[in-house]
Design a protein around this motif. Structure first.
Motif, PDB file in Angstrom:
ATOM      1  N   ALA A  28     -22.672  14.014 -32.894  1.00 47.75           N
ATOM      2  CA  ALA A  28     -21.938  15.252 -33.167  1.00 47.75           C
ATOM      3  C   ALA A  28     -20.519  15.074 -32.662  1.00 47.75           C
ATOM      4  CB  ALA A  28     -22.588  16.435 -32.454  1.00 47.75           C
ATOM      5  N   ARG A  67     -26.910  20.391 -37.404  1.00 45.87           N
ATOM      6  CA  ARG A  67     -26.051  21.296 -38.176  1.00 45.87           C
ATOM      7  C   ARG A  67     -24.736  21.620 -37.483  1.00 45.87           C
ATOM      8  NH1 ARG A  67     -30.024  26.072 -39.613  1.00 45.87           N
ATOM      9  NH2 ARG A  67     -31.168  25.314 -37.833  1.00 45.87           N
ATOM     10  N   LEU A  68     -24.465  20.972 -36.349  1.00 50.30           N
ATOM     11  CA  LEU A  68     -23.200  21.236 -35.662  1.00 50.30           C
ATOM     12  C   LEU A  68     -22.034  20.862 -36.567  1.00 50.30           C
ATOM     13  CD1 LEU A  68     -23.765  20.008 -32.009  1.00 50.30           C
ATOM     14  CD2 LEU A  68     -23.676  22.344 -32.837  1.00 50.30           C
ATOM     15  N   ASP A  69     -21.039  21.699 -36.595  1.00 50.19           N
ATOM     16  CA  ASP A  69     -19.845  21.465 -37.405  1.00 50.19           C
ATOM     17  C   ASP A  69     -18.957  20.457 -36.691  1.00 50.19           C
ATOM     18  OD1 ASP A  69     -17.615  21.561 -39.010  1.00 50.19           O
ATOM     19  OD2 ASP A  69     -17.083  23.625 -38.492  1.00 50.19           O
ATOM     20  N   PRO A  70     -18.750  19.289 -37.289  1.00 51.00           N
ATOM     21  CA  PRO A  70     -17.927  18.268 -36.633  1.00 51.00           C
ATOM     22  C   PRO A  70     -16.494  18.741 -36.364  1.00 51.00           C
ATOM     23  CG  PRO A  70     -19.085  17.333 -38.503  1.00 51.00           C
ATOM     24  CD  PRO A  70     -19.305  18.816 -38.548  1.00 51.00           C
ATOM     25  N   ALA A  71     -16.003  19.691 -37.144  1.00 50.85           N
ATOM     26  CA  ALA A  71     -14.643  20.182 -36.953  1.00 50.85           C
ATOM     27  C   ALA A  71     -14.591  21.352 -35.973  1.00 50.85           C
ATOM     28  CB  ALA A  71     -14.052  20.612 -38.294  1.00 50.85           C
ATOM     29  N   GLY A  72     -15.751  21.889 -35.635  1.00 52.47           N
ATOM     30  CA  GLY A  72     -15.789  23.067 -34.763  1.00 52.47           C
ATOM     31  C   GLY A  72     -15.743  22.718 -33.297  1.00 52.47           C
TER      32      GLY A  72
END
Length: 180
Positions: free
Chosen positions: A6, A58-63
């Motif tokens: 992640a 499901r972690l957002d790589p940009a978040g």
């Protein structure tokens, strides 16, 4: 256990274990400031990391992973307080008396204990009268003893917003206390 990488803003590619090691103490401290119960705090930390584990892919790589973790912890803590059939308010004893009761108990003279308790209750009543935009951040900073960075993360606002709201909140609080 299959670990997927992640990416969080400002963090290199990391595994779940690395996230756990990086955040476990911070999340414990954060949850403790809200719950003030070791058992409840440990439960909140476990639930936070369980949710993170179940949704790791499901972690957002940009978040911002940090925002996600702190927001999840905050929501879990609030749910736990609701289950206790309490309200998360500025004048709720669970939110401040545990820490201050220790100070009161350590007061050298009984009159010091009474003064400390009355002062803390008066201060919390004054904070509770602040406009909502300032009340939460003043409470987080001066009652929960959260760092500026924690307040930024929890409220998802810029540092300058936190600084200005704290200054305005302190100014309003000072005016209110000077009247009383």
């Amino acid at each position: 256990m299959d670990m997927q990488p992640a990416v969080g803003r400002g963090l290199p590619v990391v595994s779940y274990e690395q996230l756990f090691e990086h955040y476990k103490d911070k999340i414990f401290s954060f949850a403790w400031k809200i719950l003030r119960s070791k058992t409840d705090t440990e439960e909140a930390v476990q639930e936070t990391f369980l949710k993170l584990y179940l949704n790791f892919e499901r972690l957002d790589p940009a978040g911002s992973v940090s925002s996600l973790i702190f927001t999840t912890t905050k929501n879990i803590c609030i749910d736990m307080l609701r289950k206790r059939k309490t309200k998360l308010t500025l004048n709720h004893p669970m939110m401040y008396h545990e820490g201050w009761e220790n100070q009161v108990a350590e007061a050298s003279r009984p009159e010091d204990a009474v003064i400390l308790k009355e002062t803390s209750e008066h201060l919390l009543a004054a904070i509770d009268k602040l406009p909502k935009a300032y009340r939460l951040m003043v409470y987080q900073r001066y009652v929960l003893d959260m760092s500026m960075e924690e307040i930024v993360e929890m409220n998802q606002v810029k540092m300058n917003t936190v600084k200005s709201r704290l200054k305005r909140g302190r100014d309003l609080l000072r005016k209110h206390l000077d009247k009383g």
